[in-house]
Each structure stands twice: as structure tokens, then as C-alpha cells.
Design an enzyme around this catalytic site. Structure first.
Site, PDB file in Angstrom:
ATOM      1  N   ARG A 294       0.827  -1.222   0.000  1.00 23.59           N
ATOM      2  CA  ARG A 294       0.000   0.000   0.000  1.00 23.59           C
ATOM      3  C   ARG A 294       0.848   1.254   0.000  1.00 23.59           C
ATOM      4  NH1 ARG A 294      -2.948  -2.049   4.896  1.00 23.59           N
ATOM      5  NH2 ARG A 294      -4.447  -3.517   4.041  1.00 23.59           N
TER       6      ARG A 294
ATOM      7  N   ARG B   5       1.584 -28.794   6.611  1.00 24.86           N
ATOM      8  CA  ARG B   5       2.635 -28.141   7.379  1.00 24.86           C
ATOM      9  C   ARG B   5       2.135 -28.083   8.811  1.00 24.86           C
ATOM     10  NH1 ARG B   5       7.739 -27.612   6.682  1.00 24.86           N
ATOM     11  NH2 ARG B   5       7.944 -25.578   7.687  1.00 24.86           N
TER      12      ARG B   5
ATOM     13  N   ARG C 133       7.330 -16.235  14.683  1.00 24.26           N
ATOM     14  CA  ARG C 133       6.727 -15.055  15.310  1.00 24.26           C
ATOM     15  C   ARG C 133       6.426 -15.309  16.774  1.00 24.26           C
ATOM     16  NH1 ARG C 133       1.009 -15.169  11.836  1.00 24.26           N
ATOM     17  NH2 ARG C 133       0.366 -17.216  12.545  1.00 24.26           N
TER      18      ARG C 133
ATOM     19  N   GLU D 183       6.162 -19.344  17.813  1.00 24.42           N
ATOM     20  CA  GLU D 183       5.691 -20.303  16.795  1.00 24.42           C
ATOM     21  C   GLU D 183       6.856 -20.841  15.984  1.00 24.42           C
ATOM     22  OE1 GLU D 183       1.455 -18.261  15.747  1.00 24.42           O
ATOM     23  OE2 GLU D 183       2.531 -19.246  14.137  1.00 24.42           O
TER      24      GLU D 183
ATOM     25  N   TYR E 252      -7.496 -24.927   2.740  1.00 26.42           N
ATOM     26  CA  TYR E 252      -7.120 -23.856   3.659  1.00 26.42           C
ATOM     27  C   TYR E 252      -8.253 -22.842   3.759  1.00 26.42           C
ATOM     28  CZ  TYR E 252      -5.118 -20.549   6.614  1.00 26.42           C
ATOM     29  OH  TYR E 252      -4.961 -19.734   7.700  1.00 26.42           O
TER      30      TYR E 252
HETATM   31  P1  FAD Z   1     -11.226 -27.920  13.170  1.00 27.27           P
HETATM   32  O1  FAD Z   1     -11.246 -26.710  14.028  1.00 27.27           O
HETATM   33  O2  FAD Z   1      -9.920 -28.589  12.954  1.00 27.27           O
HETATM   34  O3  FAD Z   1     -12.271 -28.969  13.797  1.00 27.27           O
HETATM   35  C1  FAD Z   1     -12.279 -30.335  13.453  1.00 27.27           C
HETATM   36  C2  FAD Z   1     -12.496 -31.108  14.740  1.00 27.27           C
HETATM   37  O4  FAD Z   1     -12.677 -32.500  14.417  1.00 27.27           O
HETATM   38  C3  FAD Z   1     -11.317 -31.049  15.690  1.00 27.27           C
HETATM   39  O5  FAD Z   1     -11.725 -30.537  16.949  1.00 27.27           O
HETATM   40  C4  FAD Z   1     -10.860 -32.505  15.798  1.00 27.27           C
HETATM   41  O6  FAD Z   1     -10.399 -32.858  17.101  1.00 27.27           O
HETATM   42  C5  FAD Z   1     -12.121 -33.250  15.438  1.00 27.27           C
HETATM   43  N1  FAD Z   1     -11.852 -34.594  14.944  1.00 27.27           N
HETATM   44  C6  FAD Z   1     -10.986 -34.973  13.977  1.00 27.27           C
HETATM   45  N2  FAD Z   1     -10.998 -36.309  13.817  1.00 27.27           N
HETATM   46  C7  FAD Z   1     -11.910 -36.785  14.706  1.00 27.27           C
HETATM   47  C8  FAD Z   1     -12.349 -38.087  15.056  1.00 27.27           C
HETATM   48  N3  FAD Z   1     -11.871 -39.193  14.438  1.00 27.27           N
HETATM   49  N4  FAD Z   1     -13.271 -38.218  16.028  1.00 27.27           N
HETATM   50  C9  FAD Z   1     -13.758 -37.129  16.680  1.00 27.27           C
HETATM   51  N5  FAD Z   1     -13.357 -35.879  16.399  1.00 27.27           N
HETATM   52  C10 FAD Z   1     -12.446 -35.703  15.434  1.00 27.27           C
HETATM   53  N6  FAD Z   1      -8.729 -18.435  10.163  1.00 27.27           N
HETATM   54  C11 FAD Z   1      -9.094 -17.130  10.218  1.00 27.27           C
HETATM   55  O7  FAD Z   1     -10.172 -16.762   9.749  1.00 27.27           O
HETATM   56  N7  FAD Z   1      -8.280 -16.193  10.798  1.00 27.27           N
HETATM   57  C12 FAD Z   1      -7.069 -16.528  11.343  1.00 27.27           C
HETATM   58  O8  FAD Z   1      -6.356 -15.655  11.863  1.00 27.27           O
HETATM   59  C13 FAD Z   1      -6.663 -17.902  11.297  1.00 27.27           C
HETATM   60  N8  FAD Z   1      -5.479 -18.275  11.810  1.00 27.27           N
HETATM   61  C14 FAD Z   1      -5.102 -19.582  11.732  1.00 27.27           C
HETATM   62  C15 FAD Z   1      -3.872 -19.958  12.292  1.00 27.27           C
HETATM   63  C16 FAD Z   1      -3.449 -21.277  12.226  1.00 27.27           C
HETATM   64  C17 FAD Z   1      -2.117 -21.676  12.839  1.00 27.27           C
HETATM   65  C18 FAD Z   1      -4.267 -22.234  11.572  1.00 27.27           C
HETATM   66  C19 FAD Z   1      -3.811 -23.661  11.446  1.00 27.27           C
HETATM   67  C20 FAD Z   1      -5.486 -21.878  11.042  1.00 27.27           C
HETATM   68  C21 FAD Z   1      -5.929 -20.550  11.115  1.00 27.27           C
HETATM   69  N9  FAD Z   1      -7.192 -20.170  10.631  1.00 27.27           N
HETATM   70  C22 FAD Z   1      -7.548 -18.848  10.683  1.00 27.27           C
HETATM   71  C23 FAD Z   1      -8.144 -21.166  10.063  1.00 27.27           C
HETATM   72  C24 FAD Z   1      -9.138 -21.738  11.138  1.00 27.27           C
HETATM   73  O9  FAD Z   1      -8.414 -22.396  12.134  1.00 27.27           O
HETATM   74  C25 FAD Z   1     -10.104 -22.715  10.472  1.00 27.27           C
HETATM   75  O10 FAD Z   1     -10.843 -22.034   9.477  1.00 27.27           O
HETATM   76  C26 FAD Z   1     -11.139 -23.387  11.416  1.00 27.27           C
HETATM   77  O11 FAD Z   1     -10.612 -23.693  12.672  1.00 27.27           O
HETATM   78  C27 FAD Z   1     -11.619 -24.664  10.767  1.00 27.27           C
HETATM   79  O12 FAD Z   1     -12.694 -25.239  11.485  1.00 27.27           O
HETATM   80  P2  FAD Z   1     -13.088 -26.765  11.221  1.00 27.27           P
HETATM   81  O13 FAD Z   1     -14.280 -27.023  12.062  1.00 27.27           O
HETATM   82  O14 FAD Z   1     -13.154 -27.030   9.779  1.00 27.27           O
HETATM   83  O15 FAD Z   1     -11.818 -27.606  11.723  1.00 27.27           O
HETATM   84  N1  UDP Z   2       5.316 -13.115   4.729  1.00 26.35           N
HETATM   85  C1  UDP Z   2       6.590 -12.602   4.785  1.00 26.35           C
HETATM   86  N2  UDP Z   2       6.965 -11.831   5.841  1.00 26.35           N
HETATM   87  C2  UDP Z   2       6.112 -11.549   6.863  1.00 26.35           C
HETATM   88  C3  UDP Z   2       4.790 -12.054   6.806  1.00 26.35           C
HETATM   89  C4  UDP Z   2       4.425 -12.849   5.721  1.00 26.35           C
HETATM   90  O1  UDP Z   2       7.379 -12.844   3.888  1.00 26.35           O
HETATM   91  O2  UDP Z   2       6.508 -10.853   7.815  1.00 26.35           O
HETATM   92  C5  UDP Z   2       4.954 -13.964   3.564  1.00 26.35           C
HETATM   93  C6  UDP Z   2       5.266 -15.434   3.799  1.00 26.35           C
HETATM   94  O3  UDP Z   2       5.716 -15.958   2.556  1.00 26.35           O
HETATM   95  C7  UDP Z   2       3.930 -16.022   4.151  1.00 26.35           C
HETATM   96  C8  UDP Z   2       2.989 -15.194   3.270  1.00 26.35           C
HETATM   97  O4  UDP Z   2       3.571 -13.897   3.268  1.00 26.35           O
HETATM   98  O5  UDP Z   2       3.872 -17.384   3.831  1.00 26.35           O
HETATM   99  C9  UDP Z   2       1.566 -15.122   3.815  1.00 26.35           C
HETATM  100  O6  UDP Z   2       1.623 -14.603   5.117  1.00 26.35           O
HETATM  101  P1  UDP Z   2       0.398 -14.616   6.103  1.00 26.35           P
HETATM  102  O7  UDP Z   2       0.830 -14.017   7.398  1.00 26.35           O
HETATM  103  O8  UDP Z   2      -0.761 -14.030   5.394  1.00 26.35           O
HETATM  104  O9  UDP Z   2       0.166 -16.173   6.263  1.00 26.35           O
HETATM  105  P2  UDP Z   2      -0.601 -17.054   7.347  1.00 26.35           P
HETATM  106  O10 UDP Z   2       0.457 -17.451   8.328  1.00 26.35           O
HETATM  107  O11 UDP Z   2      -1.671 -16.206   7.955  1.00 26.35           O
HETATM  108  O12 UDP Z   2      -1.126 -18.194   6.527  1.00 26.35           O
END
Ligand code: FAD
Ligand code: UDP
Length: 368
Positions: free
Chosen positions: A174, A247, A278, A301, A349
Site C-alpha cells: 500500500r 505443514r 513469530r 511459533e 485452507y
Molecule cells: P477444526 O477446528 O480442525 O475442527 C475439526 C475437529 O474435528 C477437531 O476438533 C478434531 O479434534 C475433530 N476430529 C478430527 N478427527 C476426529 C475423530 N476421528 N473423532 C472425533 N473428532 C475428530 N482463520 C481465520 O479466519 N483467521 C485466522 O487468523 C486464522 N489463523 C489460523 C492460524 C493457524 C495456525 C491455523 C492452522 C489456522 C488458522 N485459521 C484462521 C483457520 C481456522 O483455524 C479454520 O478455518 C477453522 O478452525 C476450521 O474449522 P473446522 O471445524 O473445519 O476444523
Molecule cells: N510473509 C513474509 N513476511 C512476513 C509475513 C508474511 O514474507 O513478515 C509472507 C510469507 O511468505 C507467508 C505469506 O507472506 O507465507 C503469507 O503470510 P500470512 O501471514 O498471510 O500467512 P498465514 O500465516 O496467515 O497463513
């Protein structure tokens, strides 16, 4: 006999269960974990809602979804504004006038544009084939070297020259002084944490935690007419076509006797040497600077290659995994009593707003 057995008390399962219950259907929700809310689970530590499975910021452009979550929880006005720490130099993210001023001393958008163009011209690649080439085209070599290369290589465990260009296209660039990381109309965090949001969705619905569907599938199947399955799709089929890759992330969480450790919810460490990507300071998601308290909770993390048995986090959306998923999807489509949903069931995702959209669409199709 229940109408629906819902496997997974995460966001997808909880939204589907709410809609089904509202439509007069009986539901049993199970989860193999000892708690509800799946990966958005927050737990209270020293009075602070701690995001156990990674920082979650709710952001969406979909007003229907925003209104939906606000019916079940109060949201604050948190705006994600991460800061990058490169060997002690601090830069605002996403890349904006504050970043360019700190990096090059430029004052106006025209000066910033000229500087980016000059950097680009020296290394421009007409058709970027990888993340390095794409990033340099976008913001030039200085920002690539200090704010992108180290972070990205730690996060993905491979060199930027071997990563696809599209990963970096998500990051806004931006020419304004706007540190808001997301281009979303609506953004916030539930003031009482995400677990309270999911508990409100599941209000009045029977939930059994510590219950693994796949360990007792026949008996659990016998309890309901239909199954909504939100676990890993490959696990459902006992990995018979092979395991899908993810991952993973390892969190090192500490409670510190200090009211304010880093002054921001998210600080990215963008050099190659710091082993973590981070540090999250959880209190800043909800309290800002208004309620400092005497303690704080931080999580470092560490990004990791997923091994069977680890918590699966990010699906690896490359061609090989996409093709394997398509084969599992064909098997899933043939299961007439089971609907596969959510980030593990669909190997996708999904941000939280997209999971809600998907669960609402699934409920609409199932229930009406
Ligand atoms: P899950 O939350 O994974 O729920 C699935 C459930 O099924 C789990 O509780 C699991 O234990 C259960 N399960 C699996 N197998 C079985 C089994 N055999 N028996 C009984 N239970 C079972 N989204 C955002 O919008 N903003 C963010 O900032 C953001 N940050 C994220 C950061 C990270 C590190 C990650 C990994 C994801 C992030 N997300 C974010 C995405 C967000 O986490 C997901 O969109 C959301 O949690 C998905 O919900 P779900 O119900 O599909 O899956
Ligand atoms: N990224 C980077 N530097 C930063 C933050 C993000 O290079 O300080 C890049 C990195 O390649 C990352 C991508 O931007 O995989 C997406 O970042 P974001 O934070 O949106 O990813 P998230 O962890 O939320 O999936």
C-alpha cells in the site's frame, strides 16, 4: 436415534449443529479432543484467552457471516497490525508507507513508488517463476531480503526459489499509512474468546468430548441417520490411498510476570537465524492497552514439516496432494450417509469466515 452425528466440535461442526437444531433435528456432536471449538479453542490462562492452536483473527467481507457470529458472541474492534523485527530493526506490516519510510527514509507515496521502481528495475523478471522473483518484482530487493526471505523460508522449510509465486500475492502493498493487515470490511476477536462463541453455538446440543469416531465407528454410526464428518478425509478411509501432507506448527507458550512483553499481539521475526517465525502476546488481542494486569502469556511459533501423529495445520496445496485429495473425494462422494466438511474433511485452507459459509451452505442443502 439422532438425526445427525456430527464428528468434530470445531467451527464447521458447531455451525452445522446449530442450524440443524434450529431446524428441529436432533444432534449428537463428538470430538476426540477433551474440549470443544477445534482449532479456534481459546483457554483462560492468568485471565487471558490464550489461542492454543495459533492466533485467530476473525476477518470477513461477508456481512451475513459477520452478523451470524455477532449473534453468538460480542466482538471487539481488534485490527491486526503485525510488526516485523529484523535483527532489532522494527518495520510495520503489511508493506505500506510506514515500512517504506523506515526502510528508505522516503516521505511521500511518489518517492516510495520511485524507490520501489528503481529496485525492481535492477532485478526485474518478466515472468516470475518462483516466490523470490515474484517478491522482488513486487517490492524490490531490500524488502525481500529483510522482511520476506528469512520468514518465508522458515515458514515453509524450503528456499524461496522453490516456492510458488502465488503465496506472496496475498500480502497487500500500500502507498498509504495503513497498518491494517487485512483488506476486510469486518474484523475483530470475541471479547470472551472463541471457545465461548462455539459454546453459544452448541447451547442445548448434546456434546461428547474425548470420543474418537474412528475408534468406535460402527457403534457411533448406529446412533444416527446421517453423519457430518469434519475430521481428516484420509483418516476416514484409513489412509488406504496414502496420507495427505500438511505443514505443522509447534507452539512454545509461557506465562511471564510482566504486564506487557512486546507491546503488540503479533511480532514476526523475519531474519533467518531466529528459530521461530513469530511471537504472539495473547492479551493484546482482547485488552489492547486498557487492562495491563501483572502477567502476560506469549507463544513462540516454530514451523515444522508435518509427521503422522502431529497436529495437521496447513494443507499443502500442491499438485500431488491435490490429485490425492481428488481420489479421496471420489470415495467420499460415494458414502451416501456421510457428508464431509471443514478444513480437514475438504482438505482446504479455509479461513473461519469461509468455514462458516461452507457450513451454512451444507446445512441449507441438508435441511431445506
Ligand atoms: P477444526 O477446528 O480442525 O475442527 C475439526 C475437529 O474435528 C477437531 O476438533 C478434531 O479434534 C475433530 N476430529 C478430527 N478427527 C476426529 C475423530 N476421528 N473423532 C472425533 N473428532 C475428530 N482463520 C481465520 O479466519 N483467521 C485466522 O487468523 C486464522 N489463523 C489460523 C492460524 C493457524 C495456525 C491455523 C492452522 C489456522 C488458522 N485459521 C484462521 C483457520 C481456522 O483455524 C479454520 O478455518 C477453522 O478452525 C476450521 O474449522 P473446522 O471445524 O473445519 O476444523
Ligand atoms: N510473509 C513474509 N513476511 C512476513 C509475513 C508474511 O514474507 O513478515 C509472507 C510469507 O511468505 C507467508 C505469506 O507472506 O507465507 C503469507 O503470510 P500470512 O501471514 O498471510 O500467512 P498465514 O500465516 O496467515 O497463513
Amino acid at each position: 436415534m439422532y438425526d445427525y452425528l456430527i464428528v468434530g466440535a470445531g467451527l464447521f461442526g458447531a455451525v452445522f449443529a446449530r442450524e440443524a437444531a434450529n431446524a428441529g433435528k436432533s444432534c449428537l456432536v463428538i470430538d476426540k479432543r477433551s474440549h470443544i471449538a477445534g482449532n479456534i479453542y481459546t483457554e483462560d490462562v492468568a485471565g487471558i484467552p490464550v489461542h492454543r492452536y495459533g492466533a485467530h483473527i476473525f476477518h470477513t467481507n461477508n456481512k451475513t457471516v459477520w452478523d451470524y457470529v455477532n449473534r453468538y458472541a460480542e466482538f471487539n474492534r481488534y485490527t491486526n497490525s503485525p510488526v516485523a523485527n529484523y535483527k532489532g530493526e522494527l518495520y510495520n506490516l503489511p508493506f505500506n508507507m510506514n515500512t517504506f519510510n523506515k526502510m528508505w527514509g522516503v516521505i511521500t507515496p511518489a518517492e516510495a513508488e520511485a524507490k520501489i521502481s528503481e529496485q525492481r528495475a535492477a532485478h526485474y523478471t518478466a515472468e516470475p517463476k518462483n516466490l523470490e522473483e515474484q517478491a522482488i518484482n513486487l517490492v524490490g530487493v531490500d524488502i525481500y531480503e529483510k522482511l520476506i526471505k528469512g520468514y518465508t523460508e522458515k515458514q515453509w522449510g524450503r528456499p524461496c526459489t522453490e516456492l510458488p509465486a502465488f503465496i506472496i500475492q496475498r500480502l497487500p502493498v500500500r502507498l498509504t499509512f495503513d497498518n491494517n493487515y487485512f483488506n476486510a470490511l469486518y474484523q475483530g476477536i470475541p471479547t470472551k474468546g472463541y471457545t465461548a462463541l462455539v459454546a453459544a453455538l452448541l447451547d442445548g446440543i448434546e456434546v461428547r468430548t474425548d470420543t474418537d469416531y474412528l475408534a468406535d465407528k460402527a457403534a457411533l454410526d448406529a446412533l444416527a441417520q446421517k453423519v457430518i464428518y469434519t475430521g481428516p478425509i484420509d483418516a476416514y478411509f484409513d489412509y488406504k490411498l496414502g496420507a495427505l501432507q500438511y505443514r505443522s506448527v509447534r507452539f512454545e507458550t509461557e506465562t511471564l510476570d510482566c504486564p506487557n512483553y512486546q507491546g503488540n499481539a503479533v511480532i514476526n521475526y523475519t531474519d533467518a537465524e531466529t528459530p521461530y517465525t513469530r511471537i504472539i502476546e495473547h492479551k493484546h488481542f482482547v485488552f489492547g492497552s486498557t487492562e495491563p494486569g501483572t502477567q502476560t502469556v506469549i507463544s513462540r511459533e516454530y514451523s515444522a514439516e508435518w509427521q503422522p501423529g502431529d497436529e495437521p495445520y496447513y494443507p499443502v496445496n500442491d499438485a500431488a496432494n491435490g490429485a490425492l485429495y481428488a481420489r479421496y473425494k471420489a470415495l467420499a462422494d460415494a458414502e451416501s450417509r456421510v457428508v464431509f466438511g471443514g478444513r480437514l474433511g475438504e482438505y482446504k485452507y479455509y479461513d473461519m469466515d469461509k468455514v462458516i459459509e461452507s457450513a451454512l451452505a451444507c446445512a441449507e442443502k441438508e435441511l431445506h
